[in-house]
Structure formats: structure tokens, C-alpha cells
Design a protein around this motif. Structure first.
Motif, PDB file in Angstrom:
ATOM      1  N   GLN A   1      61.231 -10.120 -59.384  1.00  8.90           N
ATOM      2  CA  GLN A   1      61.796 -11.441 -59.240  1.00  8.90           C
ATOM      3  C   GLN A   1      60.724 -12.411 -58.754  1.00  8.90           C
ATOM      4  N   VAL A   2      60.609 -13.548 -59.443  1.00 10.07           N
ATOM      5  CA  VAL A   2      59.680 -14.609 -59.081  1.00 10.07           C
ATOM      6  C   VAL A   2      60.480 -15.892 -58.943  1.00 10.07           C
ATOM      7  N   GLN A   3      60.202 -16.646 -57.908  1.00 12.88           N
ATOM      8  CA  GLN A   3      60.879 -17.916 -57.732  1.00 12.88           C
ATOM      9  C   GLN A   3      59.923 -18.974 -57.219  1.00 12.88           C
ATOM     10  N   LEU A   4      60.238 -20.232 -57.547  1.00 13.30           N
ATOM     11  CA  LEU A   4      59.514 -21.391 -57.058  1.00 13.30           C
ATOM     12  C   LEU A   4      60.479 -22.244 -56.253  1.00 13.30           C
ATOM     13  N   VAL A   5      60.048 -22.690 -55.094  1.00 13.23           N
ATOM     14  CA  VAL A   5      60.879 -23.516 -54.235  1.00 13.23           C
ATOM     15  C   VAL A   5      60.145 -24.809 -53.936  1.00 13.23           C
ATOM     16  N   VAL A  12      62.139 -43.319 -50.392  1.00 15.39           N
ATOM     17  CA  VAL A  12      60.995 -44.074 -49.916  1.00 15.39           C
ATOM     18  C   VAL A  12      61.001 -45.454 -50.564  1.00 15.39           C
ATOM     19  N   GLN A  13      60.474 -46.441 -49.851  1.00 10.83           N
ATOM     20  CA  GLN A  13      60.360 -47.781 -50.409  1.00 10.83           C
ATOM     21  C   GLN A  13      59.168 -47.878 -51.352  1.00 10.83           C
ATOM     22  N   ALA A  14      59.253 -48.816 -52.278  1.00  6.40           N
ATOM     23  CA  ALA A  14      58.132 -49.063 -53.177  1.00  6.40           C
ATOM     24  C   ALA A  14      56.856 -49.303 -52.382  1.00  6.40           C
ATOM     25  N   GLY A  15      55.773 -48.689 -52.840  1.00  5.57           N
ATOM     26  CA  GLY A  15      54.508 -48.766 -52.144  1.00  5.57           C
ATOM     27  C   GLY A  15      54.274 -47.643 -51.162  1.00  5.57           C
ATOM     28  N   GLY A  16      55.296 -46.863 -50.877  1.00  2.74           N
ATOM     29  CA  GLY A  16      55.184 -45.771 -49.941  1.00  2.74           C
ATOM     30  C   GLY A  16      54.646 -44.505 -50.578  1.00  2.74           C
ATOM     31  N   SER A  17      54.640 -43.433 -49.783  1.00  2.00           N
ATOM     32  CA  SER A  17      54.065 -42.165 -50.213  1.00  2.00           C
ATOM     33  C   SER A  17      54.987 -41.003 -49.892  1.00  2.00           C
ATOM     34  N   LEU A  18      54.880 -39.957 -50.693  1.00  2.00           N
ATOM     35  CA  LEU A  18      55.540 -38.685 -50.445  1.00  2.00           C
ATOM     36  C   LEU A  18      54.601 -37.571 -50.874  1.00  2.00           C
ATOM     37  N   ARG A  19      54.769 -36.417 -50.269  1.00  2.00           N
ATOM     38  CA  ARG A  19      54.016 -35.233 -50.658  1.00  2.00           C
ATOM     39  C   ARG A  19      54.992 -34.109 -50.990  1.00  2.00           C
ATOM     40  N   LEU A  20      54.963 -33.662 -52.229  1.00  2.00           N
ATOM     41  CA  LEU A  20      55.802 -32.568 -52.673  1.00  2.00           C
ATOM     42  C   LEU A  20      55.040 -31.254 -52.581  1.00  2.00           C
ATOM     43  N   SER A  21      55.764 -30.193 -52.252  1.00  2.00           N
ATOM     44  CA  SER A  21      55.200 -28.857 -52.208  1.00  2.00           C
ATOM     45  C   SER A  21      56.038 -27.923 -53.059  1.00  2.00           C
ATOM     46  N   CYS A  22      55.395 -26.918 -53.619  1.00  2.00           N
ATOM     47  CA  CYS A  22      56.081 -25.902 -54.407  1.00  2.00           C
ATOM     48  C   CYS A  22      55.429 -24.564 -54.110  1.00  2.00           C
ATOM     49  N   ALA A  23      56.192 -23.657 -53.545  1.00  2.00           N
ATOM     50  CA  ALA A  23      55.695 -22.344 -53.172  1.00  2.00           C
ATOM     51  C   ALA A  23      56.281 -21.274 -54.077  1.00  2.00           C
ATOM     52  N   ALA A  24      55.421 -20.452 -54.645  1.00  2.00           N
ATOM     53  CA  ALA A  24      55.844 -19.340 -55.481  1.00  2.00           C
ATOM     54  C   ALA A  24      55.895 -18.063 -54.657  1.00  2.00           C
ATOM     55  N   SER A  25      56.901 -17.247 -54.913  1.00  2.00           N
ATOM     56  CA  SER A  25      57.019 -15.984 -54.202  1.00  2.00           C
ATOM     57  C   SER A  25      57.630 -14.933 -55.122  1.00  2.00           C
ATOM     58  N   GLY A  26      57.476 -13.675 -54.743  1.00  4.18           N
ATOM     59  CA  GLY A  26      58.018 -12.577 -55.515  1.00  4.18           C
ATOM     60  C   GLY A  26      56.940 -11.626 -55.986  1.00  4.18           C
ATOM     61  N   SER A  27      57.241 -10.912 -57.063  1.00  3.34           N
ATOM     62  CA  SER A  27      56.339  -9.885 -57.590  1.00  3.34           C
ATOM     63  C   SER A  27      55.289 -10.521 -58.487  1.00  3.34           C
ATOM     64  N   ILE A  69      47.340 -33.911 -57.753  1.00  2.00           N
ATOM     65  CA  ILE A  69      47.840 -32.549 -57.724  1.00  2.00           C
ATOM     66  C   ILE A  69      46.759 -31.637 -57.150  1.00  2.00           C
ATOM     67  N   SER A  70      47.171 -30.669 -56.362  1.00  2.00           N
ATOM     68  CA  SER A  70      46.249 -29.703 -55.788  1.00  2.00           C
ATOM     69  C   SER A  70      46.970 -28.375 -55.622  1.00  2.00           C
ATOM     70  N   ARG A  71      46.213 -27.321 -55.339  1.00  2.00           N
ATOM     71  CA  ARG A  71      46.835 -26.017 -55.153  1.00  2.00           C
ATOM     72  C   ARG A  71      46.069 -25.206 -54.124  1.00  2.00           C
ATOM     73  N   ASP A  72      46.792 -24.319 -53.482  1.00  2.00           N
ATOM     74  CA  ASP A  72      46.233 -23.362 -52.554  1.00  2.00           C
ATOM     75  C   ASP A  72      46.543 -21.990 -53.127  1.00  2.00           C
ATOM     76  N   ASN A  73      45.556 -21.380 -53.758  1.00  2.00           N
ATOM     77  CA  ASN A  73      45.795 -20.117 -54.447  1.00  2.00           C
ATOM     78  C   ASN A  73      46.164 -18.987 -53.486  1.00  2.00           C
ATOM     79  N   ALA A  74      45.622 -19.028 -52.282  1.00  2.00           N
ATOM     80  CA  ALA A  74      45.942 -17.995 -51.304  1.00  2.00           C
ATOM     81  C   ALA A  74      47.409 -18.032 -50.906  1.00  2.00           C
ATOM     82  N   LYS A  75      48.019 -19.209 -50.981  1.00  2.00           N
ATOM     83  CA  LYS A  75      49.423 -19.373 -50.620  1.00  2.00           C
ATOM     84  C   LYS A  75      50.344 -19.488 -51.820  1.00  2.00           C
ATOM     85  N   ASN A  76      49.786 -19.410 -53.029  1.00  2.00           N
ATOM     86  CA  ASN A  76      50.572 -19.585 -54.255  1.00  2.00           C
ATOM     87  C   ASN A  76      51.402 -20.863 -54.203  1.00  2.00           C
ATOM     88  N   THR A  77      50.756 -21.930 -53.786  1.00  2.00           N
ATOM     89  CA  THR A  77      51.441 -23.192 -53.568  1.00  2.00           C
ATOM     90  C   THR A  77      50.722 -24.325 -54.292  1.00  2.00           C
TER      91      THR A  77
END
Length: 121
Positions: A1-5, A12-27, A69-77
């Protein structure tokens, strides 16, 4: 089983910022390309940004210079830093990954459930 969360969506108001994260886990044996897509109501899902296992990136023209976009391979994120947000960025953002799975071995394209980003005027 593999999942992404996914996480990090919100209002947020126009002009603002957000940071999204996505972590993969499983086999997981390894992850190839990862990407962020978005879908607004009544519209097709579109690619926002993608990143290879080696760190090469590409972006939709509409977000170039504003999103990173960026990634952390050690964290599968994978991350999506969104700056200078506009109302037209409002959408559900979905994470995607090409996964080499183990136990059993196979290759899968895996999608997260999405996180809502709302940008107000």
C-alpha cells in the motif's frame, strides 16, 4: 500500500503565500517524478509543477516566477511554495508521484486526496 497525504491548503488573500506539502508513505522502493496538479470547479485538472528525482523542474506558464516546487528524497516529500497568490489560483491541489513499489514489486502512479486553496480578492 502506497499513499500520498497533502497538507497546507487554506484561505489566503491575494498577494499572500502558502506552502503545500505532500508526504508519500508505504511499501516504496523509490519515487521518480512528483508533481502538483490543480482543479477548479467546472474545469479540467491541470499540471502546475513537476520535479524529477534528480531535481529538474518545470512549471505551468501561469505560475512561473510565483511558485516553487522542491522535494526531500530522504522524507519522500514534495513541496509547493506559492507566493503572490491570485484569485485564479483557487483550486483543489493534488499531489502525484510515480512510485516503484515493493512487496509486491510494481510501478504505480499515485494520487493524493487533494487540499483546497482559496485566494480571496
Amino acid at each position: 500500500q502506497v499513499q500520498l497525504v497533502e497538507s497546507g491548503g487554506g484561505l489566503v488573500q491575494a498577494g499572500g503565500s502558502l506552502r503545500l506539502s505532500c508526504a508519500a508513505s508505504g511499501s516504496i522502493f523509490s519515487i521518480n517524478a512528483m508533481g502538483w496538479y490543480r482543479q477548479a470547479p467546472g474545469k479540467q485538472r491541470e499540471l502546475v509543477a513537476a520535479i524529477t528525482s534528480g531535481g529538474s523542474t518545470n512549471y505551468a506558464d501561469s505560475v512561473k516566477g510565483r511558485f516553487t516546487i522542491s522535494r526531500d528524497n530522504a522524507k519522500n516529500t514534495v513541496y509547493l511554495q506559492m507566493n503572490s497568490l491570485k484569485p485564479e489560483d483557487t483550486a483543489v491541489y493534488y499531489c502525484n508521484a510515480g512510485v516503484v513499489k515493493r512487496n509486491p514489486v510494481g510501478y504505480l502512479s499515485v494520487w493524493g486526496q487533494g487540499t483546497l486553496v482559496t485566494v480571496s480578492s
